[in-house]
Design an enzyme around this catalytic site. Structure first.
Site, short mmCIF file in Angstrom:
data_model
loop_
_atom_site.label_atom_id
_atom_site.label_comp_id
_atom_site.label_asym_id
_atom_site.label_seq_id
_atom_site.Cartn_x
_atom_site.Cartn_y
_atom_site.Cartn_z
N LYS A 85 24.89 30.08 49.34
CA LYS A 85 24.00 30.29 48.21
C LYS A 85 24.87 30.60 47.02
CE LYS A 85 19.87 29.27 48.83
NZ LYS A 85 19.80 27.88 48.42
N PRO A 135 33.68 19.46 55.71
CA PRO A 135 33.97 19.63 57.14
C PRO A 135 32.92 19.06 58.08
CG PRO A 135 33.28 21.71 56.15
CD PRO A 135 33.48 20.74 55.03
N GLU A 190 28.10 23.05 54.92
CA GLU A 190 27.52 24.33 55.33
C GLU A 190 27.36 24.44 56.85
OE1 GLU A 190 23.75 27.34 54.45
OE2 GLU A 190 23.88 25.43 53.39
#
Length: 341
Positions: A175, A141, A159
């Site tokens: 994570k 994204p 992220e």
């Protein structure tokens, strides 16, 4: 040239080309442009935000791009290939440093730390084609390609560091990485690490949040990408803080440093022989008081036919050295395919 994935401003992961009207460079968060546009923030700003001196280079700490028209982009890439020149930390050196980190964890100095290696490449082909190949191999994204003529940045980040809409701000720290969704779901180590980083992000947001507004929206959500699976959690808060103040209180991203953050950044700078520069910084758009910033993971930058790509893993007390090295290489697979690891 600036090309971005639609995840920055809509749900589509299509590519868009943005007209560049102006480019400015800054070396402090306090001096950055108040205009709307696209920003890239170097990890070296950690010296300003948390007071820890880190390795740097002569690259500008902040890049600002004032943008104009936006159009959807449909391109196919021409042949392009990479040749590995060197690792800043090879397997032996990486494993030795993982052992050093675990010793510091055992001594109670830190609880978790993100360790990275820098891989230098020789590029046969054009940077744009490399980006297009990277994106088509693994769509994400928050991918982007910024070409400044004599310098370029490629990112395939998935992220979200920070997104602010009106007075609501969210973060989705990642994570947990695995080739198997089942293994990731069952991994107590990855869940513990994810929770540790989520708590750090809650603490960071609390510095700029309205009292009592910080809350966890999602926990241990797993998303699939073409070469791996990733685990993230989501934390939100209400805030009236300004853009610069939010960055000064949350930067660098918790997921790419460690816990506690300040001590982790100190040890990272001691153990990593390379400067991170834009890797582990953040990038994205500001529109008025709203903004969307990605964490600069899965990121490379360079000049002409030389570039560097970075990858790392989060180390905790029960980390297995060999597995951490394999996880690090798995994060390179979409960019450069190792025949075996």
């Amino acid at each position: 040239m600036l090309i971005v994935s639609g995840g920055f401003f809509c749900k589509s992961w299509k590519l868009y080309q943005l007209q560049i009207k102006d480019i400015k460079f800054y070396n402090s968060l306090e001096d950055i442009s108040k205009e709307d546009g696209f920003f890239v923030f170097s990890y070296s700003l950690s010296t300003e935000s948390i007071g820890v001196k880190v390795k740097g280079s002569n690259l500008p700490k902040v890049i600002f791009v004032k943008i104009g028209d936006i159009k959807e982009l449909r391109l196919t890439y021409k042949p392009v290939s990479l040749e590995i020149l060197k690792f800043s930390l090879d397997k032996k050196a990486y494993i030795q440093r993982v052992k050093e980190i675990k010793k510091r964890i055992e001594e109670g100095i830190i609880y978790q730390l993100n360790l990275s290696t820098k891989i230098d490449f020789f590029l046969k082909g054009q940077p744009l084609d490399l980006f297009l190949k990277f994106f088509q191999t693994q769509r994400t994204p928050y991918a982007f390609f910024l070409d400044l003529g004599d310098f370029f940045i490629i990112s395939g980040s998935m992220e979200l560091f920070l997104q602010k809409k009106n007075n609501t701000i969210i973060s989705k720290p990642i994570k947990g990485t695995a080739k198997s969704e089942k293994k990731l779901k069952e991994s107590l180590k990855d869940k513990a690490e994810n929770l540790m980083i989520l708590d750090m992000m809650r603490n960071d947001l609390s510095k700029i949040a309205k009292v009592g507004s910080v809350k966890v929206e999602e926990l241990f959500k797993i998303e699939r990408y073409s070469t791996l699976f990733q685990m993230h959690s989501t934390v939100s808060a209400k805030t009236d803080a300004e853009f610069e103040d939010i960055l000064l209180n949350t930067f660098p991203p918790a997921s790419v440093t460690g816990a506690p953050k300040k001590k982790a950044v100190e040890i990272i700078d001691l153990l990593e022989p390379h400067s991170r520069d834009y890797y582990c910084g953040c990038a994205g758009f500001r529109w008025g008081k709203d903004f969307t910033l990605s964490v600069l993971i899965r990121t490379a930058f360079g000049t002409k036919d030389k570039l560097s790509y970075f990858a790392g893993s989060g180390i905790v007390y029960d980390s297995q050295e060999e597995k951490e090295w394999k996880e690090t290489l798995s994060k390179v697979q979409a960019f450069y395919s190792f025949s075996s690891f």
